[in-house]
Design an enzyme around this catalytic site. Structure first.
Site, PDB file in Angstrom:
ATOM      1  N   TYR A   1      -3.131   8.678  11.330  1.00  0.00           N
ATOM      2  CA  TYR A   1      -2.343   7.716  11.585  1.00  0.00           C
ATOM      3  C   TYR A   1      -1.402   7.369  10.618  1.00  0.00           C
ATOM      4  CZ  TYR A   1      -1.557   2.459  12.984  1.00  0.00           C
ATOM      5  OH  TYR A   1      -1.096   1.243  13.441  1.00  0.00           O
ATOM      6  N   CYS A   2      -0.090   7.253  11.122  1.00  0.00           N
ATOM      7  CA  CYS A   2       0.937   7.135  10.255  1.00  0.00           C
ATOM      8  C   CYS A   2       1.244   8.210   9.117  1.00  0.00           C
ATOM      9  CB  CYS A   2       0.935   5.732   9.622  1.00  0.00           C
ATOM     10  SG  CYS A   2       2.486   5.373   8.490  1.00  0.00           S
ATOM     11  N   ILE A   3       1.296   7.965   7.788  1.00  0.00           N
ATOM     12  CA  ILE A   3       1.178   8.860   6.856  1.00  0.00           C
ATOM     13  C   ILE A   3       0.133   9.690   6.877  1.00  0.00           C
ATOM     14  CG2 ILE A   3       0.402   7.465   4.940  1.00  0.00           C
ATOM     15  CD1 ILE A   3       2.308   8.517   3.084  1.00  0.00           C
TER      16      ILE A   3
ATOM     17  N   GLY B   1      -1.154  10.854   9.356  1.00  0.00           N
ATOM     18  CA  GLY B   1      -1.074  11.940  10.437  1.00  0.00           C
ATOM     19  C   GLY B   1      -0.041  12.824  10.093  1.00  0.00           C
TER      20      GLY B   1
ATOM     21  N   PHE C   1      -1.270   8.943  15.613  1.00  0.00           N
ATOM     22  CA  PHE C   1      -0.815   7.785  15.964  1.00  0.00           C
ATOM     23  C   PHE C   1       0.460   7.457  14.984  1.00  0.00           C
ATOM     24  CE2 PHE C   1      -5.423   5.954  16.681  1.00  0.00           C
ATOM     25  CZ  PHE C   1      -5.493   6.746  17.826  1.00  0.00           C
TER      26      PHE C   1
END
Length: 592
Positions: A325-327, A329, A353
């Protein structure tokens, strides 16, 4: 034409006098904003080029004259419509707030001609300034974007809604409470000023209304592994059988993981567990000065790779799937490329994500990454040992100042109300620090040099990595209104990864676009037909089909086919790792 008295003063005609007053106010306002325009243009150049004298803003005289004339024509129309309304007539608005702008939703902003004039004159000047800034010549892309950002901050700050005497809602509340509302607001302002080391930040929610592990982050499970950097949580199964391959979730290390487990009715973790996945989640430590030297190598080795080792010991399964998710990811993508380089096949499919790996078009956060700004930030964080969570929160709030700053200035200080108890804003305020060396490495390699997107441009544990060698299936989610990870930027993962890819666009933004349980029947998502190749996000979106509701069921269908056959459910502590403490663990409870 207004009439003058014999002494040369203003006319006795109240309507004419009103017109003259509005004209004078508009002229003064316009002159002030014109001065800001020149100053902002020079400031953008000065900030971007610290070692050279800033050239004067290059304002096209013809374009400026046309902009001035257009603004003057708009104000003439506004004066005429306001005058007509003051005399009891009707008039169509000259300009209206954009859809979704909640600052002027109270009926009195439209029903009262004076407040309607204040609103429309502000909107006209704001539009004029933004358009004028966009027309400044002689700026490179970074300077132009910075100029627009600074201009928007000024425009947002000078909204009449932000001042007690020009906000009808505030005036009404003062009248009804006989001034007590403003007194309450000043007391709350004084309280917030006591805790203003990083600048005044209005409280966004009642921080005492929530408890991590009490009424948020309550999915049952246990910590089954921990080291200096992470706690690994395994969740209790909700089904008798589960998919063979465990699922590892890698959240961003600048936020607490429980954004995916806020309440039982919107918890992605609970939802995934209920569909038969054995879910493991990394809970990152909230770093302090003792973690100053940590870098990407540490977050890979002591984070993702250590978690995979622990999952194998806990379940006996060598291969897992993963979500970043985000960073988180970004880290997962780098980890997958590293694992390919060393022949590690333990992740068989991955989901992203709102994650970015190509930072060329990474949104407005790029505005804070020019060389002069980053040199100053690097010195600051290295002296302290970490980037303070409050500093990051202030930056993110500035990206949506009307919603995350000025809304609460009005609510808390001008109206004297307490902010509502809102779990999402509690999580938003419960952010974590960023280790100094990791921060410098991340900003340099991602935002400044975009090294991760270049084959061999980024090195992990002594290996130059190439995202193009990631051959496993990937599911890539973006959100249509994401201001942190813009959809067009996230889409670039589809061009950089090898293997089969599925891209889905969710409605809403960085959080609500991800945390959208199907039962809520909110928002929508877009999918393109399988096999249709697109070089950019715009062409993909033009061909995509809109579907109502959450994208979670689509992910589940994709994920289930890549998670193996069903096996008896596994409980935390029953495998090769004993339970250390109940979920959500102790690391997540450490506040900055």
């Amino acid at each position: 034409m207004s009439q003058k008295g014999q002494d040369g003063g203003a006319s006795d005609d109240p309507v004419a006098a009103l017109g003259e007053a509005m004209g004078a106010a508009a002229q003064q306002w316009q002159e002030s904003w014109s001065d800001w325009l020149g100053a902002l243009s020079a400031a953008a150049k000065d900030d971007a080029r610290p070692d050279s004298a800033p050239p004067a803003a290059n304002l096209d005289p013809a374009a400026m004259m046309e902009a001035q004339m257009e603004l003057w024509r708009d104000f003439q129309a506004l004066w005429a419509s306001t005058t007509a309304r003051m005399m009891g007539g009707q008039a169509e608005p000259v300009i209206a707030p954009e859809k979704g702008d909640n600052r002027f939703r109270d009926a009195e902003w439209s029903d009262n001609p004076i407040f309607d004039f204040l609103k429309q004159s502000y909107l006209l000047n704001a539009r004029w300034l933004r358009r004028s800034l966009a027309g400044v010549e002689g700026l490179d892309r970074g300077e132009a974007e910075k100029l627009d950002f600074i201009g928007r901050q000024i425009v947002d700050a000078f909204s009449p809604a932000n001042f007690a005497l020009t906000n009808p809602v505030v005036l009404r509340e003062m009248r009804e409470t006989r001034g007590e509302s403003l007194m309450r607001g000043m007391r709350q302002l004084a309280e917030d000023l006591k805790d203003s080391e990083h600048g005044l930040r209005p409280r966004q929610t009642d921080m005492d209304a929530f408890e991590v592990g009490g009424n948020v982050a309550t999915a049952p499970g246990a910590v089954v592994f921990q080291n200096r950097l992470i706690q690994l949580i395994q969740y209790e199964p909700a089904t008798e059988t589960v998919y063979r391959k465990p699922l590892l979730i890698v959240p961003p290390w600048i936020n607490k993981f429980y954004i995916l487990d806020l309440r039982p009715d919107n918890s992605f973790i609970r939802w995934a567990v209920a569909r038969g996945y054995t879910v493991f989640v990394i809970s990152w430590v909230n770093p302090d000065e003792s973690h100053a030297s940590l870098r990407f190598d540490d977050y890979l080795g002591s984070g993702i790779l250590a978690a995979l080792d622990a999952i194998e010991r806990a379940t006996g399964e060598r291969q897992a799937t993963a979500i970043g998710y985000c960073i988180g990811g970004t880290l997962l993508a780098a980890a997958l490329a590293y694992m390919d380089a060393v022949g590690d096949k333990r992740i068989g499919a991955a989901t992203f994500f709102a994650a970015q790996v190509d930072f060329e078009d990474a949104g407005e956060l790029r505005l804070f990454t020019d060389e002069s700004h980053m040199d100053a930030m690097a010195a600051q964080v290295r002296e302290k040992g970490y980037l303070d969570a409050a500093n990051m929160a202030g930056t993110f709030n500035a990206l949506r100042a009307n919603d995350l700053v000025w809304h609460f200035v009005i609510n808390n200080y001008l109206l004297g109300k307490q902010p509502p108890a809102f779990d999402l804003l509690f999580w938003n305020a419960d952010s974590t620090n960023f280790p100094a060396e990791l921060f410098v490495e991340y900003m340099h390699n991602m935002y400044q040099q975009n090294n991760l997107a270049r084959p061999g441009g980024f090195e992990l544990m002594g290996r130059k990595i190439d995202l193009g060698r990631i051959a496993i299936p990937t599911y890539i989610q973006a959100s249509k209104e994401d201001h942190i990870a813009p959809a067009a930027s996230v889409f670039k993962l589809t061009r950089l990864f090898g293997g089969q890819k599925r891209f889905v666009l969710a409605g809403s933004g960085h959080i609500a676009g991800v945390v959208n349980p199907p039962e809520k029947k909110k928002y929508q998502h877009w999918l393109a037909k399988a096999g249709a190749g697109h070089d950019d996000f715009e062409s993909w979106f033009a061909a995509a089909e809109e579907h109502p509701g959450s994208w979670w069921p689509d992910w589940h269908r994709w994920q289930a086919r890549r998670s193996g056959k069903k096996v008896p459910a596994r409980k935390p502590g029953d495998g090769g790792l004993a339970a250390i403490e109940p979920a959500p663990g102790s690391y997540v409870k450490r506040r900055s």
